[in-house]
Design an enzyme around this catalytic site. Structure first.
Site, PDB file in Angstrom:
ATOM      1  N   CYS A 190      32.193  87.890  47.797  1.00 30.30           N
ATOM      2  CA  CYS A 190      33.300  87.653  48.514  1.00 30.30           C
ATOM      3  C   CYS A 190      34.035  87.044  47.400  1.00 30.30           C
ATOM      4  O   CYS A 190      34.821  87.863  46.791  1.00 30.30           O
ATOM      5  CB  CYS A 190      32.686  86.234  49.610  1.00 30.30           C
ATOM      6  SG  CYS A 190      33.859  85.683  50.543  1.00 30.30           S
ATOM      7  N   HIS A 223      29.252  89.687  52.846  1.00 32.27           N
ATOM      8  CA  HIS A 223      27.929  88.872  52.451  1.00 32.27           C
ATOM      9  C   HIS A 223      26.603  89.707  52.658  1.00 32.27           C
ATOM     10  O   HIS A 223      26.164  89.717  53.769  1.00 32.27           O
ATOM     11  CB  HIS A 223      28.058  87.440  53.442  1.00 32.27           C
ATOM     12  CG  HIS A 223      28.921  86.749  52.877  1.00 32.27           C
ATOM     13  ND1 HIS A 223      28.782  85.678  52.205  1.00 32.27           N
ATOM     14  CD2 HIS A 223      30.260  86.697  53.280  1.00 32.27           C
ATOM     15  CE1 HIS A 223      30.307  85.054  52.074  1.00 32.27           C
ATOM     16  NE2 HIS A 223      31.173  85.583  52.713  1.00 32.27           N
ATOM     17  N   GLU A 275      23.837  88.726  51.938  1.00 32.67           N
ATOM     18  CA  GLU A 275      22.574  87.911  52.233  1.00 32.67           C
ATOM     19  C   GLU A 275      22.658  87.625  53.871  1.00 32.67           C
ATOM     20  O   GLU A 275      21.713  87.114  54.477  1.00 32.67           O
ATOM     21  CB  GLU A 275      22.674  86.371  51.576  1.00 32.67           C
ATOM     22  CG  GLU A 275      23.794  85.603  52.336  1.00 32.67           C
ATOM     23  CD  GLU A 275      24.973  85.864  51.531  1.00 32.67           C
ATOM     24  OE1 GLU A 275      25.912  84.913  51.634  1.00 32.67           O
ATOM     25  OE2 GLU A 275      25.210  86.613  50.706  1.00 32.67           O
TER      26      GLU A 275
END
Length: 455
Positions: free
Chosen positions: A80, A185, A187
Site C-alpha cells: 500500500c 493488501h 493480508e
C-alpha cells in the site's frame, strides 16, 4: 524463518502480523536504521498519509537505510503506502518528496469520471510481466483501499508487474529483482463465494533470495461487497454480546427483559467470514456514554477477531475527544490510534461527526466571505484523516424520516431525514444529505447510513 517488519506506528498492521504468524513465521520489528540493514527479508506495510510517513522515516534516519537496502537488491515487499513511498513524490497534501527509488508520481484518483473516491473493495489485476509474488493470482480479485495511486509512465513501465483499472489504469504492483511492491493488501483474503469449493489457501514463502507471496482465491466473478454489521454492547451480566434492536429496543419482550443475545462478537465475526462476508463491522451501540479506551473488552474483541478473520474490520462507537475521571485528556486521534493498533482497519465515527458537521456548516453563516465554509482542523474527522488518510475513516449515522414535513414552492409535501445522536435518543437539526456532504468535506472516506424507519 524470520520476517523483519518495518512498522512506523501508523494504522493497523496487526492483521498483517496475524497473517504472518498464522503462516508459521516469526516477526522481528525494526527499531533502528541498523535493523533494516541487517534484515534478511523486509516487509514495509505503509499505512496512512504520505507526508506523515515520510516525516517519520526522515526523522528516524530510516529513509537512508531503506534506500540502501533496496538499492542493494535485498528481499523487500512494500504494501500500500509502502509501495507509494518508493516513488519520487506524491500530490497528497503536497507535492511531498518520496524516497525517489522509482521514477513517477503518486496522484489522487479523479472522481469526475463517475467512479467513487476512495477506491475501496475487491478488484482484478492485469498482470503485465512475470512476478513471483503474483503467481496464481492471474486476473483474480484482491483488496484495495486508497485515495492515491502510482501513475504508470514510460519512465517506470519496466518496473510495473501489474496494473488495475478504476476508471483508468494505475500501478497495482512493481518488481525489480528482489524488490517488490503492491498497492493491494495481500493480508486480506476473500472467502470463496457460496457454493464454490471450500479450499482456500494462502502461503508466504520467504527465502534469502526472494519473497514469494502466493494468494489462491477460489471464486468466479466480482460481486458487490457484503458487510456483516454487528451491533455490540454489554448485557446486564456485563458480558459483551452481539445484539439486534427493533428501532433501538434491544431487549426481549419477556418477564426477564434481557438484552437480546444472538451470540459472542468474536465467534460470530468468524462465522460470517467463513460464510463469505467481504468485511465485518463492529458498532458499539453504547459507546457514546463510556470512555472508549476503558472499554477493554471491545479492544480484546478486535485483537482476537483479527487473528482469524482476514477481511477488513471496522469498529465504531464513542470515538471522540474525552477527559477521564482523573482529569486526563485524550484526543479522538489517540482513541482511533488504539483501535487501529488493536486490529481495526477502519474506524467509524457517529455522534461526534454530527456535532463537527453542525459547527462546520455554521461557519458559512459566520464568515460572510466568498471562501465558503471554514475548517478548524480540530474535529475528530479532520485529525484522524490527516494522519491516517480518508480511506480509513468511516462515518456511520442513523436517521429517521417521519417527523418533519416541509412544503415546496408549488404546495408539494416533502419529508426530510433527520439525523440523531447518542444512540438515536436525540434528534438534531440537520438532515442526512447535508450531513453527508459536510463529513465528506471534513475527511470521511465512507458513509454508512442506517434508516431507523426501516429497522
Amino acid at each position: 524463518s524470520v520476517v523483519t517488519l518495518l512498522d512506523y506506528g501508523a494504522g493497523n498492521v496487526r492483521s498483517l502480523r496475524n497473517a504472518i504468524r498464522y503462516l508459521g513465521f516469526e516477526i522481528e520489528d525494526v527499531r533502528t536504521p541498523k535493523d533494516i540493514l541487517n534484515a534478511d527479508r523486509l516487509i514495509f506495510p505503509g499505512v496512512g498519509a504520505f507526508a506523515s510517513a515520510m516525516d517519520v522515516l526522515v526523522k528516524t534516519g530510516m529513509d537512508e537505510a531503506l534506500c540502501t537496502y533496496i538499492r542493494n537488491d535485498r528481499p523487500f515487499l512494500g504494501i500500500c503506502l509502502g509501495l507509494q513511498l518508493l516513488f519520487e513524490y506524491s500530490e497528497e497534501n503536497g507535492p511531498v518528496k518520496g524516497l525517489g527509488l522509482i521514477p513517477g508520481v503518486v496522484g489522487r484518483f479523479n472522481s469526475s469520471n463517475g467512479f467513487r473516491v476512495p477506491h475501496i473493495g475487491w478488484n482484478a489485476l492485469q498482470i503485465t510481466k512475470d512476478s513471483e509474488i503474483l503467481d496464481e493470482i492471474e486476473d483474480r480479485h484482491v483488496y484495495f483501499v486508497h485515495f492515491y495511486r502510482a501513475i504508470p509512465s514510460d519512465d517506470n513501465k519496466e518496473r510495473v508487474s501489474s496494473t488495475c483499472n478504476y476508471g483508468y489504469d494505475f500501478i497495482a504492483s512493481i518488481r525489480r529483482g528482489n524488490v517488490h511492491g503492491v498497492q493491494f493488501h495481500p493480508e486480506k483474503i476473500q472467502r470463496p463465494t457460496q457454493g464454490k469449493a471450500s479450499k482456500l489457501a494462502k502461503r508466504v514463502r520467504v527465502s534469502k533470495a526472494r519473497i514469494t507471496l502466493y494468494i489462491i482465491l477460489d471464486f468466479i466473478f466480482y460481486a458487490p461487497t457484503v458487510i456483516a454489521c454487528l451491533d455490540v454492547r454489554t448485557n446486564d451480566k456485563g458480558d459483551l454480546v452481539v445484539t439486534k434492536g427493533d428501532q433501538y429496543d434491544v431487549r426481549e419482550q419477556t418477564k426477564e427483559n434481557e438484552v437480546r443475545n444472538p451470540g459472542k462478537p468474536v465467534e460470530l465475526s468468524g462465522q460470517y467470514y467463513k460464510d463469505g462476508a467481504d468485511e465485518v463491522s463492529f458498532l458499539n451501540i453504547t459507546g457514546f456514554r463510556d470512555f472508549p479506551l476503558g472499554d477493554l473488552p471491545m479492544l480484546q474483541v478486535l485483537r482476537h477477531a483479527s487473528q482469524n478473520v482476514f477481511v477488513p474490520l471496522t469498529v465504531g462507537g464513542g470515538i471522540r475527544d474525552f477527559t477521564d475521571a482523573n482529569g486526563r485528556y485524550y484526543s479522538s486521534l489517540e482513541v482511533a490510534s488504539e483501535y487501529f493498533r488493536s486490529g481495526a482497519d477502519k474506524i467509524s465515527i457517529g455522534t461526534d461527526a454530527v456535532y463537527a458537521a453542525e459547527e462546520y456548516l455554521k461557519t458559512k453563516v459566520r464568515s460572510f466571505t466568498s471562501l465558503g465554509l471554514v475548517k478548524t482542523g480540530k474535529s475528530s474527522l479532520e485529525q484522524i484523516s490527516r494522519v491516517y488518510g480518508n480511506q480509513f475513516l468511516d462515518f456511520t449515522r442513523t436517521s429517521n424520516g417521519y417527523a418533519y414535513l416541509v412544503s415546496g414552492p408549488n404546495g408539494e409535501v416533502y419529508a426530510w431525514y433527520q439525523c440523531t445522536v447518542n444512540g438515536g435518543r436525540e434528534g438534531r437539526p440537520i438532515g442526512a444529505y447535508e450531513l453527508a456532504k459536510a463529513v465528506e468535506e471534513l475527511g470521511a472516506g465512507e458513509i454508512l447510513l442506517n434508516c431507523i424507519d426501516c429497522d
